[in-house]
Design an enzyme around this catalytic site. Structure first.
Site, short mmCIF file in Angstrom:
data_model
loop_
_atom_site.label_atom_id
_atom_site.label_comp_id
_atom_site.label_asym_id
_atom_site.label_seq_id
_atom_site.Cartn_x
_atom_site.Cartn_y
_atom_site.Cartn_z
N GLU A 1 23.31 75.87 -23.67
CA GLU A 1 22.79 76.32 -22.38
C GLU A 1 23.57 75.57 -21.31
OE1 GLU A 1 18.49 77.74 -20.86
OE2 GLU A 1 18.67 75.57 -21.04
N GLU B 1 9.62 73.71 -23.78
CA GLU B 1 10.88 73.02 -23.46
C GLU B 1 10.64 71.82 -22.57
OE1 GLU B 1 15.28 73.96 -21.45
OE2 GLU B 1 13.63 75.40 -21.26
#
Length: 259
Positions: A239, A142
């Site tokens: 998220e 990520e």
């Protein structure tokens, strides 16, 4: 209008006053997959009972990419987490350049990333791929913005793309977090195009505030159309915190990614 993407939401960030099993179950009732952070924070039996489809969770608890001791620790931690991931049926196990502490601050901050560190990070990720192939799982790397995560090596979108494309193995994909890309680099659609061959998941939140689409500056409807037009058919994960009512936040997310 159609829904070309598989939508999920991070259970840690919504209905924060509710038990985790309830959050996972309710997300499932609403038709969303479920993202998690660190598995030791939860009752695994309760997560299994929720009936949720777990799309992503942190794939390690400690370790680093770019030094011998950190890499060995990362591999041990990733192997343990892979076993939990398989138990829960998690689709992707997420990595960062280094372990993160309270508030997402890197435990070991790095001001300068050397050429030797790049080579070590690539070697470590190949070892991760060997582990993933053995265990039958997939890891993602990520990107993080360096304003919120100062000193995180290999945190930028550019760095993550460079590493994952250099390894270029199906066991390692990019978790392209567009909230972080917006803060760090902007130019979201072109970054989606550059990363497309290696994307395992796209994660979203609006900026500023890290809440659902429509609460900030990002034109997520435009991003969704561009992703659809370039042929992306993978998962998109919210998220984000809910600016108000969580169900309204989830509706806004679903609407933004219906094209």
């Amino acid at each position: 209008m159609k829904q070309p993407f598989t939508l999920a939401a991070c259970a840690e960030m919504i209905w924060r006053d509710k038990p985790m099993e309830w959050r996972c179950g309710h997300l499932t009732e609403l038709g969303f997959g479920v993202g998690l952070w660190n598995w030791p924070d939860h009752d695994l039996d309760a997560l299994e009972r929720s009936g949720a489809t777990f799309t992503i969770m942190n794939g390690y608890l400690e370790g680093r990419l770019a030094d011998d001791e950190g890499a060995d620790t990362l591999l041990r931690s990733a192997r343990e987490t892979a076993a939990v991931g398989k138990r829960l049926g998690v689709h992707r196990l997420n990595l960062h350049g280094t372990g993160l502490g309270d508030g997402g601050i890197p435990i070991a901050q790095t001001d300068v990333v050397t050429g030797a560190m790049w080579l070590k990070a690539r070697d470590t990720l190949n070892r991760i791929c060997d582990l993933a192939e053995e265990e039958g799982v997939v890891f993602t790397l990520e990107n993080l913005n360096l304003l919120d995560h100062p000193g995180c090596p290999f945190g930028t979108t550019e760095d993550v793309l460079a590493l994952v494309s250099a390894v270029d193995r199906p066991q390692l994909r990019i978790n392209l977090d567009l909230y972080h890309t917006q803060i760090g680099e902007g130019d979201l659609i072109r970054w989606c195009e550059k990363c497309l061959p290696w994307i395992g998941e796209v994660q979203v939140a609006d900026n500023p505030g890290r809440c659902e689409p429509g609460t900030g500056e990002i034109n997520y409807a435009g991003v969704a159309k561009a992703l659809n037009d370039m042929g992306y058919r993978g998962p998109v994960g919210l998220e984000a915190f809910a600016a108000g009512d969580p169900e309204k936040a989830l509706h806004a997310f679903r609407s933004a990614f219906t094209v």
